[in-house]
Design an enzyme around this catalytic site. Structure first.
Site, short mmCIF file in Angstrom:
data_model
loop_
_atom_site.label_atom_id
_atom_site.label_comp_id
_atom_site.label_asym_id
_atom_site.label_seq_id
_atom_site.Cartn_x
_atom_site.Cartn_y
_atom_site.Cartn_z
N ALA A 1 -3.61 7.81 -5.10
CA ALA A 1 -2.27 7.26 -5.32
C ALA A 1 -2.44 5.77 -5.63
O ALA A 1 -2.44 4.94 -4.72
CB ALA A 1 -1.42 7.47 -4.09
N GLY B 1 0.83 -1.20 0.00
CA GLY B 1 0.00 0.00 0.00
C GLY B 1 0.86 1.24 0.00
O GLY B 1 2.06 1.16 -0.22
N ASN B 2 0.24 2.38 0.23
CA ASN B 2 1.02 3.61 0.32
C ASN B 2 0.40 4.54 1.35
O ASN B 2 -0.64 4.23 1.93
CB ASN B 2 1.15 4.27 -1.06
CG ASN B 2 -0.19 4.67 -1.63
OD1 ASN B 2 -0.86 5.54 -1.10
ND2 ASN B 2 -0.60 4.00 -2.70
N ARG B 3 1.04 5.68 1.55
CA ARG B 3 0.69 6.52 2.69
C ARG B 3 -0.43 7.53 2.41
O ARG B 3 -0.72 8.38 3.27
CB ARG B 3 1.94 7.26 3.16
CG ARG B 3 2.99 6.33 3.70
CD ARG B 3 4.23 7.08 4.08
NE ARG B 3 3.99 8.07 5.13
CZ ARG B 3 4.92 8.93 5.55
NH1 ARG B 3 6.13 8.91 5.03
NH2 ARG B 3 4.64 9.80 6.50
N SER B 4 -1.04 7.48 1.26
CA SER B 4 -2.07 8.49 0.95
C SER B 4 -3.28 8.34 1.89
O SER B 4 -3.84 7.25 2.03
CB SER B 4 -2.52 8.32 -0.50
OG SER B 4 -3.56 9.22 -0.77
#
Ligand code: CTP
Length: 402
Positions: free
Chosen positions: A271, A204-207
């Site tokens: 994102a 995943g990512n931090r958005s």
């Protein structure tokens, strides 16, 4: 401090108007509550008087020397009717003046906002829809009701939006935000996608989705019909925004492409993960006895922004397509160099450039962006709350929508 009239009509949701009243008074506004007779069956005059600090009356012939049927509307900076029942919407659309609230609506020259609440059948009835259309044509702002649990066991469209959401719309109206997206349909994507390795793990990512939600909220406040495609966003949906929840980049792609058909603008604030695991393990991946770490092979995900540009017919300008670029400078160039190259590569109409070198923007209230447009303009926006950044982005899009 503004002078606000809070009209309350007779529905169970009248109790939520008391919370809305508190939001106004706690931020320093002076509020006159004008309930209908039937509203007093749900919340009594004592509550409105105590919370507003003003006497409450419902009829035109109370307190005649002060000519309230004219004065209250004339001196208001904003009239908000919450909840607005089907009956009150009908009376307002017809221009009736049979109680103090409808007299106030006829004498008000300030912005008027209606927050309808009723059962789904009543909201969807052609008579109500025609009344809403009439009120909107005349310049009133009618917030779409929320979808959810109604009084009793049923649920559907017709729920009064949360007081915080109605308050947010009113704040925008008081701030003089233009309704320059009225009649437009826009799509905003927000959040970060997840690509699963096995039933419990994902890349995943931090958005956080905050900037995307702010964009959706700002567009709705400016009158647009908004579809929000939210990837793993834990934040509440802004009032009047249709939300589609997705998890993976592939789901995000399908939802964005589908909802973009016929839209005036699409803003890709999400994102999406650029890569996903080549295979998905149906059972949780176990540690190996020899202690060797597994190798994860990745394959590339579709580039949704590029696909939106590619599939837009060559002879039409709509939808206007905006992308975001989270950039860091490196030995090959600064943030702006990379952003210009990305704008050219993606072929979109606007790139909102975010310098994420320190990682400081994720989940924060503020953002610091630069707007790069395909016509070569570069506009620094500076450090501002994400809601304000959202409005600057829409200002830029509206100018180019034609
Ligand atoms: N984007 C997209 N689909 C993807 C990846 C990104 O639509 N699979 C969109 C994002 O929503 C954003 C823009 O492309 O609006 C830029 O995303 P970014 O991750 O900065 O760009 P990349 O294409 O991933 O470029 P790079 O990783 O090379 O910087």
């Amino acid at each position: 401090m503004s002078s606000i009239v809070l009209g309350v009509s007779g529905g169970v949701a009248a109790y939520k108007a008391a919370l809305l009243l508190r939001l106004f008074t706690e931020s320093g506004h002076d509020v006159r509550v004008v309930p209908t007779d039937s509203a007093l069956n749900f919340v009594g005059a004592a509550t409105w008087e105590a919370l507003s600090g003003h006497p409450v009356q419902t009829a035109t012939f109370d307190n005649v020397p002060e000519v309230p049927h004219v004065r209250i509307g004339q001196s208001a900076d904003l009239v908000i009717v919450a909840p607005a029942t089907a009956n009150t919407l009908a009376r307002a659309a017809q221009g009736l003046a049979d109680d103090l609230l409808t007299n106030t609506l006829l004498t008000a020259r300030c912005p008027v906002v209606f927050a309808p609440a009723m059962h789904t059948e009543m909201w969807e009835h052609p008579a109500t829809q025609a009344n809403v259309a009439t009120l909107r044509e005349r310049g009133a702002i009618v917030i779409d009701p929320a979808v959810g649990r109604l009084t009793g066991a049923d649920s559907g469209a017709g729920r009064l939006p949360d007081p915080e959401d109605i308050y947010a719309v009113c704040v925008n109206v008081l701030a003089g935000r233009p309704r320059d997206l009225a009649g437009r349909r826009v799509v905003v994507s927000a959040g970060g996608t997840r690509e699963f390795l096995d039933p419990v793990r994902f890349l995943g990512n931090r958005s956080s989705g905050r900037q995307g939600l702010a964009l959706a909220e700002a567009a709705a406040a400016r009158g647009a019909e908004v579809t929000l495609v939210a990837a793993n966003v834990a934040l509440p949906t802004p009032a009047g925004v249709e939300r589609i929840d997705v998890t993976t980049t592939s789901e995000l792609r399908d939802a964005v492409l589908k909802s973009s058909v016929g839209a005036d603008a699409v803003v890709m604030a999400a994102a999406p993960a650029d890569f996903r695991p080549a295979t998905y393990a149906d059972a949780k991946i176990k540690k190996r006895p020899d202690g060797a770490a597994p190798t994860i092979e990745l394959v590339e995900n579709p580039d949704i922004l590029a696909e939106l540009v590619r599939t837009r017919p060559a002879d039409v300008a709509e939808p206007f397509i905006a992308g975001f670029a989270a950039e860091t400078g490196d030995e090959n160039g600064g943030v702006l160099d990379h952003a210009r190259a990305k704008l050219a590569r993606k072929g979109c109409d606007l790139l909102v450039v975010n310098d994420v070198s320190g990682g400081g923007v994720f989940g924060q209230e503020d953002n610091d962006v630069l707007l790069l447009t395909a016509d070569g303009e570069a506009q620094p926006v500076g450090q501002r709350p994400k809601t304000e950044v959202a409005h600057v982005i829409w200002d830029t899009i509206v100018q180019r929508l034609g």
